[in-house]
Scaffold this motif. Structure first.
Motif, mmCIF file in Angstrom:
data_model
loop_
_atom_site.group_PDB
_atom_site.id
_atom_site.type_symbol
_atom_site.label_atom_id
_atom_site.label_comp_id
_atom_site.label_asym_id
_atom_site.label_seq_id
_atom_site.Cartn_x
_atom_site.Cartn_y
_atom_site.Cartn_z
ATOM 1 N N ARG A 22 33.634 -16.456 -30.807
ATOM 2 C CA ARG A 22 32.197 -16.523 -30.542
ATOM 3 C C ARG A 22 31.775 -15.670 -29.350
ATOM 4 O O ARG A 22 30.603 -15.367 -29.178
ATOM 5 C CB ARG A 22 31.785 -17.977 -30.291
ATOM 6 N N TRP A 55 27.933 -15.630 -25.577
ATOM 7 C CA TRP A 55 28.554 -16.015 -26.837
ATOM 8 C C TRP A 55 27.499 -16.434 -27.856
ATOM 9 O O TRP A 55 26.363 -16.735 -27.513
ATOM 10 C CB TRP A 55 29.578 -17.137 -26.618
ATOM 11 N N ARG A 56 27.920 -16.429 -29.114
ATOM 12 C CA ARG A 56 27.041 -16.848 -30.217
ATOM 13 C C ARG A 56 26.969 -18.377 -30.263
ATOM 14 O O ARG A 56 27.967 -19.058 -30.019
ATOM 15 C CB ARG A 56 27.588 -16.339 -31.553
#
Length: 118
Positions: A22, A55-56
């Protein structure tokens, strides 16, 4: 009869890096102090701290946050960025997708509601 629950602050946090798949930038590491958890109802309360990185994120839960320190930027899938600083309170709705970027180590109080599936 329901009782008031006084929240103790655990002495030792759960420390872990953000999942590598991520992460978009940096090497963010998070500390989580889970102060209350009711698995049956999907209700959680605690404190979270993270070092800089990006991050996602993809929320299935609803989360109320109060930033205690630091600076972070949440950006949705359409590119709308929201800068958050110490003292800011906000809600992340279920279904929110985008990125979380910690610019300065950030600490927040959180309340999460995620009703169990089924």
């Amino acid at each position: 009869m329901p009782q008031v629950i006084k929240l103790p602050l655990p002495v030792v946090p759960d420390t872990a890096p953000i999942a590598a798949d991520r992460v978009l930038a940096g090497e963010p590491v998070q500390d989580t102090w889970l102060e209350f958890a009711d698995e049956a109802s999907g209700f959680y309360v605690g404190r979270w701290r993270c070092t800089p990185g990006k991050w996602r994120i993809a929320y299935t839960e609803r989360e109320y946050c109060l930033l205690l320190s630091g600076v972070s930027v949440l950006t949705d899938e359409d590119g709308q960025a929201t800068t958050l600083r110490a003292g800011d309170a906000f809600v992340i709705p279920a279904g929110f997708r985008g990125t979380w970027e910690v610019l300065e180590t950030t600490t927040k109080r959180f309340v999460i509601s995620e009703p169990p599936a089924g």
